[in-house]
Design a protein around this motif. Structure first.
Motif, mmCIF file in Angstrom:
data_model
loop_
_atom_site.group_PDB
_atom_site.id
_atom_site.type_symbol
_atom_site.label_atom_id
_atom_site.label_comp_id
_atom_site.label_asym_id
_atom_site.label_seq_id
_atom_site.Cartn_x
_atom_site.Cartn_y
_atom_site.Cartn_z
ATOM 1 N N GLN A 1 6.553 2.204 -8.922
ATOM 2 C CA GLN A 1 5.632 1.183 -9.413
ATOM 3 C C GLN A 1 6.347 -0.076 -9.887
ATOM 4 O O GLN A 1 5.907 -1.190 -9.596
ATOM 5 N N TYR B 1 -10.408 -1.367 -1.832
ATOM 6 C CA TYR B 1 -9.820 -2.400 -2.685
ATOM 7 C C TYR B 1 -10.890 -2.844 -3.674
ATOM 8 O O TYR B 1 -11.986 -3.248 -3.275
ATOM 9 N N TYR C 1 0.652 -0.636 -3.671
ATOM 10 C CA TYR C 1 0.225 -0.882 -5.051
ATOM 11 C C TYR C 1 -0.443 -2.249 -5.139
ATOM 12 O O TYR C 1 -0.036 -3.205 -4.463
ATOM 13 N N SER D 1 -1.866 4.993 -6.822
ATOM 14 C CA SER D 1 -2.831 4.432 -5.877
ATOM 15 C C SER D 1 -3.322 5.466 -4.865
ATOM 16 O O SER D 1 -4.378 5.286 -4.267
ATOM 17 N N THR E 1 -6.689 1.777 -3.547
ATOM 18 C CA THR E 1 -6.632 3.243 -3.609
ATOM 19 C C THR E 1 -6.859 3.818 -2.221
ATOM 20 O O THR E 1 -7.574 3.234 -1.392
ATOM 21 N N ASN F 1 -4.329 -1.334 -10.313
ATOM 22 C CA ASN F 1 -4.582 -0.204 -9.407
ATOM 23 C C ASN F 1 -5.822 -0.449 -8.543
ATOM 24 O O ASN F 1 -6.609 0.463 -8.275
#
Length: 698
Positions: free
Chosen positions: A425, A576, A551, A646, A558, A555
């Motif tokens: 991250q 998104y 990423y 994610s 996903t 967040n």
């Protein structure tokens, strides 16, 4: 050609009359005389001279040229008829390498630490790898003491410290000159002891020809330092040019050092791993690298050492990964980091006036540190460490320099393949921040028009088991909110391994993003929910650097991966900001020049979509991001920098066990990090990995 070669060889066994009328009598070799030559290979050393991990500041007995030296001495004692060769990727890969190339560049008057060790080991010749080009042509010219004949690339005046053995490269030429930048091959005349048919000994001269090949992709991966300066020929084309030339110059055997793996698909001059196709060019032995794999399987480690990528080849490919033959040509790959020594014991018989390889009497071995009994590590050669003691101490001091910021959690990659982003991250945040600022401050009209397009980032867990159970990112082990640990120069290199990668950004569509994610998801096996036998979630870590994790801020991006599906149809629920990603949606992705230029074979990501070519290395971007956090009084925390996951697996119950191989003793870390699908820790496999039980229903 065959007739000429036989004539040349036949002349070696008869009396000749010199041009001055005098008589010179050549050696008479009885028909059927045999000689066994041990061809010894190291590959992908990556500047691991000592058994030491500069990122962890700790000894690592699983690697290091100082231990390979012990294997080399043993192999030489077993067979005095030997030739020691290296297959490239020597000068880059550790903080020691970065120190000597970037932080405190080695002067012309000095020799690289890794070359000091190789000179002491008396290598006979060395090839090049793709990472030889990472630091630029001027640096490579200096540390090999080679004038490339390339305009604008000047080697320092005089003789620079360099390898004391020939450096060979067969498929890279200067654009301006059209000539090879290194000698394209070497002929090594060696005096060996042969055995006559009556059992008597005979000293014979064998000429060993050596070729070397790098992947054509160096023009993409190091475009910033190679564009317009060099061109690359396909491995097969170069071999077809130089093998006959080597034969005409008296080479009795021809050895190809190919810095590429085994790709059995149809040949292309652009193949990254074209070694398989060299077996049709008339070579006698093939030494390969680049993939960091073991070929043939390690004898001391049993069937478990046969990498899944080799086991999957069809029978028609004629690859014998147990005995080490590819289309009948003896072939070896000695893993990486000095962890193995490749040994081809090539038996030759003198037949009809020439030396002929005897495949049935030729053996191949990729020998590891535990070769004597399967349990005991060989000791380091005590002669190596003193050669690089000064450089070693300087690297440790460099690694310990503070960055001025602390962390309250452990950033690791032990479970990156099951959802842990603690080591990923921060890299993604640094890249994303850089690209957003780049666009926001740009005066370029086109870039300015992209200000409303979402910026996302991707990065891979580069250190997640590819090179064994000690090869995992682990930054600030033991950190806690109560006792945060100060970060040091070594830590960004642990988070982002490749100091040569530069940050780039690409503008893509939602369909491109889906295809990119599908490519990353190929890392996983297809899991059969009904199978009761143990299933490996990740069959091979050989291409872990291609497993991109995406990423977005807050967040916002996903997605899920369904490992019960076939590769290419695994990504589901891609969204998104909670809305499904449509094929036509626009995104800007922060990545590296390797991926943006086509590395990893992501469909549509081939350099044509690149909108930002940064002069800054990704590793430096991470360091600078940490520095910016420090100046703002910030800290690296789990909540802000290590817990935004994610992606996840589609929940699936399985009848039998599913495992992930990782470093042993890390179950508690998985639990404390909230990685719920790591259910248990099992025993060790033959390579030292722990087999963790993975519950895909969580």
């Amino acid at each position: 050609m065959k007739t000429n070669w036989i004539m040349l060889a036949a002349l070696a066994s008869v009396g000749l009359t010199g041009c001055n009328g005098g008589s010179t009598t050549a050696q008479v070799i009885p028909e059927g005389t045999t000689v066994t030559v041990a061809l010894l290979e190291t590959t992908d050393i990556h500047s691991n001279v000592l058994s030491y991990n500069y990122y962890a500041l700790a000894e690592d007995t699983s690697l290091g040229l100082e231990r390979t030296s012990t294997l080399i001495q043993a192999a030489r004692a077993e067979n005095p008829n030997n030739v020691l060769l290296d297959d490239g990727d020597v000068i880059q890969g550790t903080l020691l390498a970065d120190l000597q190339a970037v932080a405190a560049p080695v002067p012309c008057s000095s020799t690289l630490a890794v070359h000091k060790a190789m000179n002491a080991l008396k290598y006979d010749a060395g090839g090049m790898g793709n990472h030889e080009f990472n630091y630029g042509l001027a640096y490579l010219s200096q540390i090999t003491n080679t004038d490339f004949g390339i305009p604008g690339v000047a080697k320092p005046t005089g003789n620079c410290g360099a390898p004391a053995f020939p450096s060979v490269l067969s498929n890279v030429v200067g654009v301006a000159s059209g000539k090879p930048i290194f000698q394209p091959y070497a002929v090594l005349p060696r005096d060996f002891t042969a055995v006559k048919p009556d059992g008597g000994k005979l000293d014979v001269k064998i000429n060993v020809g050596v070729l070397s090949f790098v992947p054509p992709q160096i023009l993409e991966w190091d475009q910033k330092v190679l564009a317009g300066k060099v061109s690359v020929t396909g491995v097969q084309e170069a071999a077809k040019q130089y093998v006959p030339e080597l034969r005409s110059k008296g080479a009795d055997i021809v050895v190809a050092l190919s810095h590429g793996g085994l790709d059995t698909s149809a040949y292309s001059p652009k193949m990254e791993n074209g070694s398989y196709h060299l077996t049709s060019t008339g070579i006698d032995a093939l030494m390969i690298g680049h993939s960091h794999l073991i070929f043939p399987k390690g004898k001391e480690e049993g069937a478990a050492a046969l990498d899944a990528s080799f086991a999957a080849f069809p029978a028609s490919a004629k690859i014998d990964a147990v005995n080490g033959f590819v289309n009948g040509v003896p072939t070896v790959m000695a893993q990486s980091w000095g962890r193995r020594l490749g040994i081809i014991k090539l038996t030759l018989a003198f037949q009809s006036g020439r030396w002929v390889v005897q495949p049935a009497k030729t053996t191949v071995e990729s020998r590891g540190f535990k070769y004597t009994d399967g349990k005991t590590l060989v000791k380091a050669d005590p002669a190596i460490a003193p050669l690089v003691a000064t450089e070693h101490a300087a690297t440790i001091a460099y690694a310990k320099q503070p960055l001025g910021i602390s962390t309250d959690f452990e950033m690791s990659a032990y479970f990156a393949l099951v959802g842990d982003v603690s080591a990923i991250q921060l890299v993604n945040q640094a890249q994303l921040d850089y690209v957003k600022n780049f666009i926001a401050t740009s005066t370029d009209a086109t870039l300015s028009s992209y200000k409303n397009i979402p910026v996302i980032s991707c990065s891979a867990p580069f250190k997640a088991g590819r090179n064994g159970p000690s090869d995992f990112t682990d930054v600030a082990s033991g950190a806690s909110p109560a006792a945060p640990i100060g970060l040091q120069v070594r830590n960004p290199g642990d988070l982002y391994l490749y100091s040569n990668n530069n940050l780039q950004a690409v503008k893509i569509k939602g369909a491109d993003l889906k295809a990119w994610l599908e490519t990353s998801a190929k890392q996983f096996a297809q899991i059969d929910p009904n199978a009761t036998a143990e299933q490996d979630l990740v069959p091979s870590y050989g291409t872990i650097y291609n497993y991109d994790v995406f990423y977005a801020e807050n967040n916002a991006l996903t997605y899920q991966i369904d490992v019960t599906k076939k590769p290419g149809s695994r990504i589901v629920n891609l969204a998104y900001k909670g809305a499904p990603v449509a094929d036509g949606d626009d995104f800007i992705v922060a990545t590296n020049d390797y991926r943006a230029g086509g590395g990893g074979a992501v469909p549509g990501i081939d350099g044509s979509k690149t909108i930002i070519k940064s002069p800054d290395a990704n590793q430096a971007v991470v360091s600078n991001y940490l520095a910016s956090l420090s100046t703002k009084g910030g800290k690296v925390t789990l909540a802000n920098n290590g817990s935004a996951r994610s992606w996840s697996f589609v929940k699936t119950a399985t009848a039998g066990p599913v495992i992930l191989r990782s470093a042993p003793g890390r179950l508690a870390l998985a639990k404390s990090s909230g990685i719920a699908n790591v259910a248990s820790e099992g025993g060790l496999d033959a390579s030292g990995f722990a087999k963790y039980g993975i519950d895909l229903s969580k």
